[in-house]
Design an enzyme around this catalytic site. Structure first.
Site, PDB file in Angstrom:
ATOM      1  N   ARG A   2       3.797  22.495  13.594  1.00 59.20           N
ATOM      2  CA  ARG A   2       4.743  22.935  14.325  1.00 59.20           C
ATOM      3  C   ARG A   2       4.900  24.641  14.348  1.00 59.20           C
ATOM      4  NH1 ARG A   2       4.416  18.709  15.824  1.00 59.20           N
ATOM      5  NH2 ARG A   2       6.036  17.246  15.990  1.00 59.20           N
TER       6      ARG A   2
ATOM      7  N   SER B  18      14.234  18.620  19.995  1.00 59.95           N
ATOM      8  CA  SER B  18      14.598  18.667  18.627  1.00 59.95           C
ATOM      9  C   SER B  18      14.654  20.194  18.380  1.00 59.95           C
ATOM     10  CB  SER B  18      13.156  18.543  17.814  1.00 59.95           C
ATOM     11  OG  SER B  18      12.831  17.025  18.196  1.00 59.95           O
TER      12      SER B  18
ATOM     13  N   GLU C  88      13.519  24.904  15.160  1.00 56.92           N
ATOM     14  CA  GLU C  88      12.236  24.927  16.091  1.00 56.92           C
ATOM     15  C   GLU C  88      12.521  25.798  16.903  1.00 56.92           C
ATOM     16  OE1 GLU C  88      10.271  20.874  16.264  1.00 56.92           O
ATOM     17  OE2 GLU C  88      10.240  21.242  18.324  1.00 56.92           O
TER      18      GLU C  88
HETATM   19  P1  NAP Z   1      10.276   9.952  15.312  1.00 60.15           P
HETATM   20  O1  NAP Z   1       9.122   9.324  15.791  1.00 60.15           O
HETATM   21  O2  NAP Z   1      11.293   8.973  14.771  1.00 60.15           O
HETATM   22  O3  NAP Z   1       9.867  10.501  13.687  1.00 60.15           O
HETATM   23  C1  NAP Z   1      10.722  11.155  12.814  1.00 60.15           C
HETATM   24  C2  NAP Z   1       9.993  11.836  11.843  1.00 60.15           C
HETATM   25  O4  NAP Z   1       9.071  10.977  11.235  1.00 60.15           O
HETATM   26  C3  NAP Z   1       8.930  12.914  12.179  1.00 60.15           C
HETATM   27  O5  NAP Z   1       9.032  13.891  11.125  1.00 60.15           O
HETATM   28  C4  NAP Z   1       7.664  12.110  12.219  1.00 60.15           C
HETATM   29  O6  NAP Z   1       6.516  13.107  12.152  1.00 60.15           O
HETATM   30  C5  NAP Z   1       7.748  11.225  11.098  1.00 60.15           C
HETATM   31  N1  NAP Z   1       7.059   9.981  11.306  1.00 60.15           N
HETATM   32  C6  NAP Z   1       7.438   8.974  12.055  1.00 60.15           C
HETATM   33  N2  NAP Z   1       6.416   7.963  11.950  1.00 60.15           N
HETATM   34  C7  NAP Z   1       5.433   8.600  11.203  1.00 60.15           C
HETATM   35  C8  NAP Z   1       4.056   8.116  10.770  1.00 60.15           C
HETATM   36  N3  NAP Z   1       3.805   6.886  11.256  1.00 60.15           N
HETATM   37  N4  NAP Z   1       3.230   8.926  10.158  1.00 60.15           N
HETATM   38  C9  NAP Z   1       3.636  10.333   9.857  1.00 60.15           C
HETATM   39  N5  NAP Z   1       5.034  10.615  10.176  1.00 60.15           N
HETATM   40  C10 NAP Z   1       5.782   9.825  10.930  1.00 60.15           C
HETATM   41  O7  NAP Z   1      10.426  11.315  15.998  1.00 60.15           O
HETATM   42  P2  NAP Z   1      11.296  11.539  17.310  1.00 60.15           P
HETATM   43  O8  NAP Z   1      12.481  12.610  17.157  1.00 60.15           O
HETATM   44  O9  NAP Z   1      11.621  10.281  17.939  1.00 60.15           O
HETATM   45  O10 NAP Z   1      10.079  12.261  18.095  1.00 60.15           O
HETATM   46  C11 NAP Z   1       9.036  11.418  18.497  1.00 60.15           C
HETATM   47  C12 NAP Z   1       7.799  12.247  18.440  1.00 60.15           C
HETATM   48  O11 NAP Z   1       7.930  13.507  19.189  1.00 60.15           O
HETATM   49  C13 NAP Z   1       7.501  12.812  16.950  1.00 60.15           C
HETATM   50  O12 NAP Z   1       6.358  12.830  16.549  1.00 60.15           O
HETATM   51  C14 NAP Z   1       8.121  14.124  16.994  1.00 60.15           C
HETATM   52  O13 NAP Z   1       7.466  14.928  16.002  1.00 60.15           O
HETATM   53  C15 NAP Z   1       7.704  14.525  18.365  1.00 60.15           C
HETATM   54  N6  NAP Z   1       8.415  15.746  18.880  1.00 60.15           N
HETATM   55  C16 NAP Z   1       7.595  16.907  19.058  1.00 60.15           C
HETATM   56  C17 NAP Z   1       8.348  17.999  19.499  1.00 60.15           C
HETATM   57  C18 NAP Z   1       7.390  19.261  19.464  1.00 60.15           C
HETATM   58  O14 NAP Z   1       6.291  19.406  19.560  1.00 60.15           O
HETATM   59  N7  NAP Z   1       7.903  20.228  19.670  1.00 60.15           N
HETATM   60  C19 NAP Z   1       9.748  18.046  19.998  1.00 60.15           C
HETATM   61  C20 NAP Z   1      10.339  16.605  19.704  1.00 60.15           C
HETATM   62  C21 NAP Z   1       9.629  15.522  19.538  1.00 60.15           C
HETATM   63  P3  NAP Z   1       5.736  14.111  13.238  1.00 60.15           P
HETATM   64  O15 NAP Z   1       7.025  15.165  13.583  1.00 60.15           O
HETATM   65  O16 NAP Z   1       4.858  14.688  12.519  1.00 60.15           O
HETATM   66  O17 NAP Z   1       5.861  13.310  14.439  1.00 60.15           O
END
Ligand code: NAP
Length: 341
Positions: free
Chosen positions: A164, A235, A331
């Site tokens: 990020r 987020s 963020e």
């Molecule tokens: P989520 O899928 O519940 O994941 C929560 C956290 O666990 C995140 O830090 C995610 O890493 C990590 N995680 C989950 N499974 C993983 C795996 N198999 N391997 C490695 N790390 C894992 O998160 P959520 O809040 O529902 O969001 C869904 C996705 O959208 C996530 O990837 C999140 O990062 C992304 N998102 C991105 C942004 C952005 O780019 N600004 C904003 C909102 C959500 P990661 O964060 O590395 O994925």
């Protein structure tokens, strides 16, 4: 190019809070950047670039400078023998690009479907979701360096990407105008994350970029509030990355704390800390609250102020550091942190 004065920032940001911007210049072409900057300089104003304002907290006092509203359109797809190079302008909606390449059967962006914001904002925080980060497919970023009024192209390795983060977050003199990504004609669905894995187990079609993109949008729709009703920037905080030693210490208190190994340490899902350790799912402060379906998402109801958003965020930061010793990072950015003069 359109120039407006005294425009409420609540209309330009998805959190829907904030006072007025003194000047708003809509940038619809490369030429508009030069003309717009000339006006800004004539009035001796600082400026910030905004796309869809989906990652910004504007203050109640507003912004006594100029907002350059990035709206340059255009997607060009160049097919080669082995892959396709896609050059998209900074003002295109990110999800419009994801849909456009999926319609062409191109693989690489499908897990990033449904992320709010513009193409120009995507490299700034190296957007990522469901195991894929933009840097994986990015070839280069074109920008204007306003210190010299010249165009510059940054190849991927020069973009300073990490989780990020990128150089563009720290160099406000760069106005991103285009990005180029390299996409594949064939691919394997990346379903390592549990949400997509579960969708797969439930028999959802994940056989094409279009199908995966739609599944990701459906999942996201459950986790984010309806923007037509609420203000939100998705987020609000980054998931923290901590050292192995710190993680070991924490598991003494919180045995079930989930973790994911990273190059720099161990990534912890902040939503788990907010929900399971601090019991803050749905926690409310005046007109702001943490979303019930995903506590990492801070929501602003009608009538909320930027001050209320900031107060809730500070309270969360304090509670997390008290319980875990982790200083979390936002963020979402304050508008002033990305201004330049
Ligand atoms: P989520 O899928 O519940 O994941 C929560 C956290 O666990 C995140 O830090 C995610 O890493 C990590 N995680 C989950 N499974 C993983 C795996 N198999 N391997 C490695 N790390 C894992 O998160 P959520 O809040 O529902 O969001 C869904 C996705 O959208 C996530 O990837 C999140 O990062 C992304 N998102 C991105 C942004 C952005 O780019 N600004 C904003 C909102 C959500 P990661 O964060 O590395 O994925």
């Amino acid at each position: 190019m359109e120039v407006r004065e005294h425009v409420p920032l609540s209309k330009l940001t998805t959190l829907k809070v904030g006072g007025e911007a003194l000047l708003v210049v809509t940038i619809a072409s490369l030429d508009d950047i030069g003309v717009g900057l000339a006006q800004v300089r004539e009035r001796n104003l600082s400026f910030v670039v905004l796309g869809e304002g989906s990652n910004v907290l504007a203050s109640d006092e507003g912004y006594a400078g100029a907002v350059l509203l990035m709206r340059i359109p255009g997607i060009v797809i160049e097919r080669n023998q082995h892959n396709a190079l896609v050059r998209a302008a900074a003002g295109v909606s990110w999800d419009e690009l994801v849909r456009a390449v999926a319609e062409e059967g191109l693989w690489g962006l499908e897990n990033l479907a449904g992320i709010p914001g513009t193409v120009g904002a995507a490299p700034v925080q190296n957007i990522g979701a469901y195991g894929i980060e933009l840097e994986r497919v990015l070839v280069c970023v074109d920008a204007i360096d306003v210190r010299t009024d010249t165009s510059v192209t940054f190849a991927r390795d020069a973009c300073g990407f990490s989780y990020r983060d990128s150089r563009f977050k720290h160099e406000p003199w760069l106005i991103i105008t285009h990005i180029t990504v390299c996409l594949a004609y064939a691919g394997v669905p990346q379903i390592g994350y549990s949400d997509l894995h579960t969708a797969h187990e439930h028999g959802e079609d994940l056989g094409s970029p279009r199908a995966i993109g739609q599944t990701v949008r459906n999942i996201r729709a459950q986790k984010f509030p309806d923007l037509a009703v609420y203000g939100t920037a998705g987020s609000f905080f980054k998931n923290p990355i901590i050292s192995q030693n710190r993680f070991k210490e924490l598991t003494k208190h919180y045995g079930a704390l989930p973790s994911f190994p990273m190059e720099q340490g161990v990534k912890i899902p902040l939503a788990y800390i907010l929900d399971k350790i601090l019991g803050l799912r749905g926690y409310k402060h005046e007109h702001t609250f943490l979303f019930g379906n995903q506590p990492l998402v801070l929501v602003a109801e009608a009538g909320a102020s930027a001050h209320e958003v900031d107060t809730l965020a500070q309270e969360i930061e304090k509670k997390v550091v008290e319980a875990t010793g982790i200083s979390i990072e936002r963020e979402v950015r304050n508008i002033h942190t990305h201004e330049w003069k």
